[in-house]
Design a protein around this motif. Structure first.
Motif, PDB file in Angstrom:
ATOM      1  N   LEU B  37       0.827  -1.206   0.000  1.00 35.08           N
ATOM      2  CA  LEU B  37       0.000   0.000   0.000  1.00 35.08           C
ATOM      3  C   LEU B  37       0.864   1.259   0.000  1.00 35.08           C
ATOM      4  N   ILE B  38       1.938   1.259   0.784  1.00 35.00           N
ATOM      5  CA  ILE B  38       2.832   2.428   0.811  1.00 35.00           C
ATOM      6  C   ILE B  38       3.440   2.648  -0.569  1.00 35.00           C
ATOM      7  N   LEU B  39       3.873   1.547  -1.195  1.00 41.12           N
ATOM      8  CA  LEU B  39       4.491   1.673  -2.519  1.00 41.12           C
ATOM      9  C   LEU B  39       3.484   2.163  -3.553  1.00 41.12           C
ATOM     10  N   ILE B  40       2.243   1.687  -3.437  1.00 46.33           N
ATOM     11  CA  ILE B  40       1.207   2.181  -4.351  1.00 46.33           C
ATOM     12  C   ILE B  40       0.998   3.679  -4.133  1.00 46.33           C
ATOM     13  N   SER B  95      13.207   8.869  -9.306  1.00 46.06           N
ATOM     14  CA  SER B  95      13.765   7.740  -8.571  1.00 46.06           C
ATOM     15  C   SER B  95      13.109   6.429  -8.991  1.00 46.06           C
ATOM     16  N   LEU B  96      11.772   6.450  -9.105  1.00 47.79           N
ATOM     17  CA  LEU B  96      11.074   5.211  -9.467  1.00 47.79           C
ATOM     18  C   LEU B  96      11.378   4.814 -10.903  1.00 47.79           C
ATOM     19  N   ILE B 269      12.574   9.086   3.177  1.00 48.00           N
ATOM     20  CA  ILE B 269      11.778   8.565   2.063  1.00 48.00           C
ATOM     21  C   ILE B 269      12.545   7.461   1.331  1.00 48.00           C
ATOM     22  N   ILE B 270      13.865   7.623   1.234  1.00 45.36           N
ATOM     23  CA  ILE B 270      14.672   6.562   0.609  1.00 45.36           C
ATOM     24  C   ILE B 270      14.579   5.285   1.443  1.00 45.36           C
ATOM     25  N   SER B 271      14.804   5.426   2.752  1.00 49.31           N
ATOM     26  CA  SER B 271      14.799   4.257   3.635  1.00 49.31           C
ATOM     27  C   SER B 271      13.463   3.540   3.593  1.00 49.31           C
ATOM     28  N   VAL B 272      12.389   4.331   3.713  1.00 54.55           N
ATOM     29  CA  VAL B 272      11.060   3.713   3.767  1.00 54.55           C
ATOM     30  C   VAL B 272      10.764   2.959   2.461  1.00 54.55           C
ATOM     31  N   THR B 273      11.085   3.589   1.328  1.00 55.34           N
ATOM     32  CA  THR B 273      10.777   2.952   0.051  1.00 55.34           C
ATOM     33  C   THR B 273      11.570   1.657  -0.119  1.00 55.34           C
TER      34      THR B 273
END
Lengths: 337, 296
Positions: B37-40, B95-96, B269-273
């Motif tokens: 869900l976070i990635l979406i 980034s994506l 944001i980098i770490s979480v992703t």
């Protein structure tokens, strides 16, 4: 039998690489399948029966085996040394194959209909719809209820017996002239096994195809075969019409197999007798007759020095120096019940 | 009461057996579901960046340099007075896309090599595997730095380098899965029905290795994102005025004493992703394993 044989395997020798060098797992095997007959190949595990038929259509070669010599002629065409491209035109179209493991012979990623239709499309050039119709028709013919809906199911939704029926539908979808069945009933329970055999014989009778059936169950042989080839230690040890084989086995190994059958033993009024010992390994065949360490009739000298040739005795072939005396003895035993 | 009892006996009302399909297993994994869900959410943010971002990410304002977070600038401003929140939102695109680009290159190289290596075996396999091992023995980021050094710094070059560096990981997973699928009876059955080797690889092997491939791809997407951030941080990836998370981190880092929020935000944001990609990969791995039925 005036016409040419459908499949003629001649002196086929197949080797597999191993730590002991190239191992001969099929040694000068010859066998013939005529049109419209069922030939059974029997023998215990490791006798080379599966490799023989797999090598005949080039399947063992894909697993690293090499055909040292011999020839395999199918409808007059030499299969040994034939290009894969040409072989692929024959495999699945003129020669159908059924394997032993119904649980793993179907690709889990496709529905059974897709798998049957794929074969039909490729070999018969049928369109998508025609191939699909054929898949439904075949599933129906092998006795799968509500074939039109089941055709959309994946293999894991079928039981073992059902999957073997699917395999059969796939193997027969292109109306092959020869069906090679490699222990198709071994993994199934007895009632399903019987139904499968009935189905097979029914198909054979309707389509006049020939069947090369591999099994280690002599009960199955008695039910369906017209001729039998017995293999032991990578060689053919006996070949005979089914009636001859059951009435008067020419080779002590065949005789031992019969004695081990509950039905036969019961008829003769004794318990089933096991053949002592185990099959020697392919890198260490005994000298002389390969069956000699386990043979109750062994005679030191004739049986243990030179390789025994396959010799003709009436309508049968046997690889035993004692065949003459053995058949006489068996005939006596049968005459005095 | 009797009605309730009856419903217990009714076989139709009996509790369902544990779910066995991929999705029903995956759905029950809260960590993996949250990650997904976070990635979406991040992906949607990237797609709708112009609608979401409160400011133009490129417009600098020298009167608002290194501002602390406030109502106007949610995460403050950077050393050129650009809105950090807007830049982070737009940077998610870069980034994506960069990660996907790297993964695609890794797949294009690694997938066919793995399939060929695993299926053919013999010398083909030995040669491909040895080259593969040699590449894998280099630390990934250092090899990427060398490749970018040779090709010149740009985001495309950086992601190509990362794709090349990660191709062996794809290749190894694909080869391993192919090796086991190759031995399945249905492959021999396919051969017995007259399938050519190419057809067997594409139609019979590939669909059966999708599971492990998907897991590895997901994890690699995370790794690629991290590698992109690393290279951009070093100035080898995204070039100004482009904003990627790594580039923003590198840009904000010197001003950390005056304004720590941009550095922390970019790092977070980098770490979480990356974490989400890894956890999603773990969840997929636990869910794609084929559950064998009893007696099979």
């Amino acid at each position: 039998m005036s016409e040419a044989p459908l499949l003629e395997i001649n002196n086929l020798t197949v080797q597999f690489p191993s730590v002991h060098g190239w191992l001969t797992v099929v040694d000068q095997v010859s066998l013939t399948v005529w049109r419209n007959e069922i030939v059974c190949v029997v023998g215990e595990s490791g006798s080379g029966k599966s490799v023989t038929v797999q090598a005949a259509v080039g399947l063992s070669q894909a697993k690293g085996a090499r055909v040292l010599n011999g020839s395999v002629r199918f409808q007059g065409q030499e299969l040994v040394g034939m290009s894969i491209r040409q072989l692929n035109r024959i495999r699945g179209a003129d020669i159908g194959f059924i394997f032993q493991e119904p649980m793993s012979s179907l690709n889990p990623a496709y529905t059974v209909g897709e798998q049957i239709a794929e074969v039909v499309r490729r070999h018969k050039g049928a369109g998508r719809d025609a191939a699909w119709k054929r898949a439904v028709e075949m599933l129906d013919r092998v006795g799968i209820a509500s074939a039109a809906t089941r055709v959309k199911d994946y293999p894991h939704q079928f039981s073992g017996g059902m999957r073997q029926r699917v395999m059969m539908a796939m193997a027969l979808a292109c109306e092959p002239k020869l069906l090679i069945a490699d222990e198709p009933t071994t993994a199934l329970d007895v009632t399903i096994q019987a139904r499968m055999l009935e189905l097979l014989v029914e198909f054979q009778r309707d389509s006049h195809m020939s069947v090369l059936f591999i099994t280690h169950d002599l009960g199955v042989v008695a039910k369906i075969a017209s001729r039998v080839v017995v293999m032991y230690g990578a060689q053919v040890v006996e070949q005979a019409p089914v009636v001859t084989l059951f009435r008067a086995p020419r080779h002590p190994y065949t005789a031992g197999l019969l004695e081990a059958m509950p039905q036969v033993a019961l008829e003769r009024g004794h318990d089933p007798v096991a053949i002592p010992g185990v099959v020697a390994q392919a890198h260490a065949w005994p000298r002389g007759c390969r069956f000699n360490p386990r043979c109750t009739l062994r005679q030191d000298g004739p049986c243990t020095t030179d390789a025994i040739p396959l010799t003709s005795y009436g309508d049968a072939l046997s690889r035993c120096v004692l065949t003459g005396t053995l058949t006489a003895g068996l005939a006596r035993a049968e005459a005095a019940p | 009461m009797s009605v309730t009892t009856a419903s217990f006996i009714d076989p139709a009302a009996a509790p369902l057996p544990p779910p066995s399909s991929f999705w029903s297993r995956f759905r029950r994994n809260p960590v993996a579901m949250t990650s997904l869900l976070i990635l979406i959410a991040i992906t949607l943010t990237a797609i709708f960046a112009p609608e979401i971002a409160p400011h133009n990410p490129m417009r600098s304002s020298l009167r608002a340099v290194l501002k602390s977070p406030n109502a106007m600038y949610w995460l403050g401003t950077d050393d050129l007075g650009r809105d950090v929140a807007s830049r982070l939102i737009f940077a998610s695109r870069l980034s994506l896309i960069a990660s996907i680009q790297a993964l695609s290159i890794a797949l294009i190289i690694g997938l066919p090599l793995g399939l060929i290596s695993g299926y053919a075996g013999g010398w083909t396999d030995i040669v491909i595997t040895r080259i593969n091992d040699a590449i894998m023995s280099f630390p990934a980021l250092i090899l990427a730095v060398v490749i970018v050094g040779l090709m010149g710094p740009s985001l495309t070059n950086a992601m190509t380098a990362i794709g090349i560096v990660y191709a062996p990981r794809i290749m190894r997973v694909v080869r391993g899965s192919t090796l086991s699928v190759r031995e399945e009876v249905y492959i021999m059955a396919a051969r017995a029905t007259g399938c050519s080797d190419t057809r067997i690889i594409v139609h019979h092997v590939l669909p059966n290795i999708v599971g492990p491939l998907l897991v590895q791809s997901t994890v690699l997407l995370g790794h690629a994102l991290l590698a992109e951030a690393g290279l951009s941080f070093l100035g080898l990836g995204a070039q100004p005025p482009q904003a990627s998370w790594g580039a923003m981190l590198g840009q904000a880092f010197p001003y950390m004493a005056q304004s720590p929020v941009p550095t922390i935000a970019a790092g977070m944001i980098i770490s979480v992703t990356v974490l989400c990609f890894n956890l999603l990969g773990d969840g997929l791995r636990d869910s794609v394993g084929r559950v064998r039925r009893a007696g099979e």
